[in-house]
Scaffold this active site. Structure first.
Site, PDB file in Angstrom:
ATOM      1  N   TYR A  82       8.020  28.348  54.220  1.00  5.56           N
ATOM      2  CA  TYR A  82       7.151  27.183  54.374  1.00  5.56           C
ATOM      3  C   TYR A  82       7.854  25.922  53.916  1.00  5.56           C
ATOM      4  O   TYR A  82       8.907  25.973  53.276  1.00  5.56           O
ATOM      5  CB  TYR A  82       5.832  27.394  53.632  1.00  5.56           C
ATOM      6  CG  TYR A  82       5.892  27.229  52.118  1.00  5.56           C
ATOM      7  CD1 TYR A  82       6.524  28.174  51.317  1.00  5.56           C
ATOM      8  CD2 TYR A  82       5.323  26.122  51.494  1.00  5.56           C
ATOM      9  CE1 TYR A  82       6.576  28.017  49.944  1.00  5.56           C
ATOM     10  CE2 TYR A  82       5.368  25.962  50.111  1.00  5.56           C
ATOM     11  CZ  TYR A  82       5.993  26.917  49.338  1.00  5.56           C
ATOM     12  OH  TYR A  82       6.046  26.759  47.980  1.00  5.56           O
ATOM     13  N   LEU A 107      14.858  26.694  43.610  1.00  6.31           N
ATOM     14  CA  LEU A 107      14.746  26.079  44.935  1.00  6.31           C
ATOM     15  C   LEU A 107      15.489  24.744  44.907  1.00  6.31           C
ATOM     16  O   LEU A 107      15.356  23.971  43.945  1.00  6.31           O
ATOM     17  CB  LEU A 107      13.275  25.833  45.279  1.00  6.31           C
ATOM     18  CG  LEU A 107      13.076  25.274  46.692  1.00  6.31           C
ATOM     19  CD1 LEU A 107      13.315  26.360  47.742  1.00  6.31           C
ATOM     20  CD2 LEU A 107      11.692  24.686  46.862  1.00  6.31           C
TER      21      LEU A 107
HETATM   22  N1  PDD Z   1       6.826  23.157  45.968  1.00 10.86           N
HETATM   23  N2  PDD Z   1      10.751  24.456  42.985  1.00 10.86           N
HETATM   24  C1  PDD Z   1       9.745  25.193  43.468  1.00 10.86           C
HETATM   25  C2  PDD Z   1       9.588  26.591  42.983  1.00 10.86           C
HETATM   26  C3  PDD Z   1       8.851  24.654  44.415  1.00 10.86           C
HETATM   27  O1  PDD Z   1       7.854  25.396  44.910  1.00 10.86           O
HETATM   28  C4  PDD Z   1       9.020  23.305  44.831  1.00 10.86           C
HETATM   29  C5  PDD Z   1       8.131  22.654  45.848  1.00 10.86           C
HETATM   30  C6  PDD Z   1      10.087  22.561  44.293  1.00 10.86           C
HETATM   31  C7  PDD Z   1      10.355  21.131  44.678  1.00 10.86           C
HETATM   32  O2  PDD Z   1      10.876  21.049  45.996  1.00 10.86           O
HETATM   33  P1  PDD Z   1      10.622  19.740  46.873  1.00 10.86           P
HETATM   34  O3  PDD Z   1      11.113  18.586  46.077  1.00 10.86           O
HETATM   35  O4  PDD Z   1      11.427  19.984  48.084  1.00 10.86           O
HETATM   36  O5  PDD Z   1       9.133  19.661  47.132  1.00 10.86           O
HETATM   37  C8  PDD Z   1      10.939  23.183  43.376  1.00 10.86           C
HETATM   38  C9  PDD Z   1       5.940  22.628  46.988  1.00 10.86           C
HETATM   39  C10 PDD Z   1       5.620  21.187  46.802  1.00 10.86           C
HETATM   40  C11 PDD Z   1       4.716  23.523  47.074  1.00 10.86           C
HETATM   41  O6  PDD Z   1       4.900  24.722  46.959  1.00 10.86           O
HETATM   42  O7  PDD Z   1       3.603  23.028  47.271  1.00 10.86           O
END
Ligand code: PDD
Length: 286
Positions: free
Chosen positions: A33, A206
């Protein structure tokens, strides 16, 4: 008016959206996703999210559901149809729905399932939490070992949020081998003097799209960036802490395991990075 969602090439009211009970996303968490935020009706960091989606699909040998142009068009169409000014677009791709449950990937492959929906969050960039800061607790990181792939296996992060809630905190930072990996749904940072410290990239975290942009802005602003592991003890002696994600942008962290970080108030570095990130993201939004 009911929300319009996208399922496999069609736009339907959410009540009419259907996915098979045999879908591997549902049965096996065999799906990936992305969450892209929307500010002023435009998509933030869209090319980054698209690139990470492509990488997640490739790492899992999963078929692409649509071209980059089509995915951008679907995002825009959903934002327009649902009248989203501020909020987010959630996209999920799964390995599709084979005729029966089976651990092995379907052979021949079946078409991937593509689902997108919007969430409206008026005033997303003016979250009151940015002024007060958030509180976190530390918990063990008990996720699988390929956290660099953005899969829909979110049970442990959900449990982590509940563990935080049970302790009266807003979120949890996960710890593995004595060092912080990341937040349950965000990347974690501490600030010491002129240095911003955050976990180095690898399978253990991530690779946040917001992280990449924020570190770039930090370097451009002559801040020192250290991508390396840090412990909870080191975090407790830091001047500031914060998290980043597509939905929170840059969010100050003011307490960790019940103890204040720095002055126990949002610090100037997090505030400045939030400001730069929001300003630059709005300019580059598509
Ligand atoms: N989550 N680490 C984890 C485990 C995450 O699930 C997310 C993002 C991030 C930050 O990634 P980014 O900057 O690309 O959003 C780091 C999203 C927002 C979610 O699960 O809703």
């Amino acid at each position: 008016m009911s929300r319009i969602v996208h399922v496999n090439g069609t736009y339907v009211p959410e009540e009419e959206a259907r996915v098979s009970v045999f879908d591997r996303g549902f049965l096996m968490a065999d799906g990936v996703y992305e969450v892209t935020s929307v500010l002023g009706g435009k998509l933030v960091d869209f090319p980054g999210h698209l690139a990470r989606l492509r990488r997640s699909l490739a790492e899992l040998d999963m078929a692409s559901p649509a071209t980059d142009d089509d995915l951008l068009a679907i995002h825009r169409e959903l934002v327009a149809r649902n009248g989203i000014t501020d909020g987010m677009v959630y996209l999920q791709v799964t390995r599709g729905a084979p005729p029966d449950r089976d651990f092995a990937y379907p052979n021949p492959p079946v078409p991937p399932t593509l689902v997108l929906f919007t969430q409206s969050k008026p005033g997303l960039a003016d979250s009151p939490m940015a002024k007060t800061g958030m509180t976190v607790v530390s918990i063990p990181d008990q996720r699988w070992a390929r956290r660099d792939i953005k899969t829909v296996q979110l049970l442990y992060p959900s449990m982590g949020k509940m563990m935080a809630k049970a302790q009266g905190a807003d979120d949890a930072w996960m710890v593995e081998d004595g060092v912080v990996t990341e937040g349950t749904s965000n990347n974690a940072y501490i600030v010491k003097g002129n240095a911003i410290i955050t976990r180095d990239l690898g399978p253990h975290i991530l690779s946040g799209i917001t992280r990449a942009a924020v570190l770039r802005f930090a370097r451009e602003s002559q801040m020192q960036v250290e991508e390396r592991p840090f412990t909870i003890e080191e975090a407790l002696t830091a001047d500031e802490a914060f998290v980043t994600s597509a939905t929170t942008f840059v969010m100050p962290v003011v307490r960790l395991d019940g103890q204040p970080i720095g002055a126990g108030r949002p610090g100037p570095v997090a505030a400045r990075l939030r400001e730069i990130y929001l300003e630059e993201s709005r300019k580059a939004a598509v």
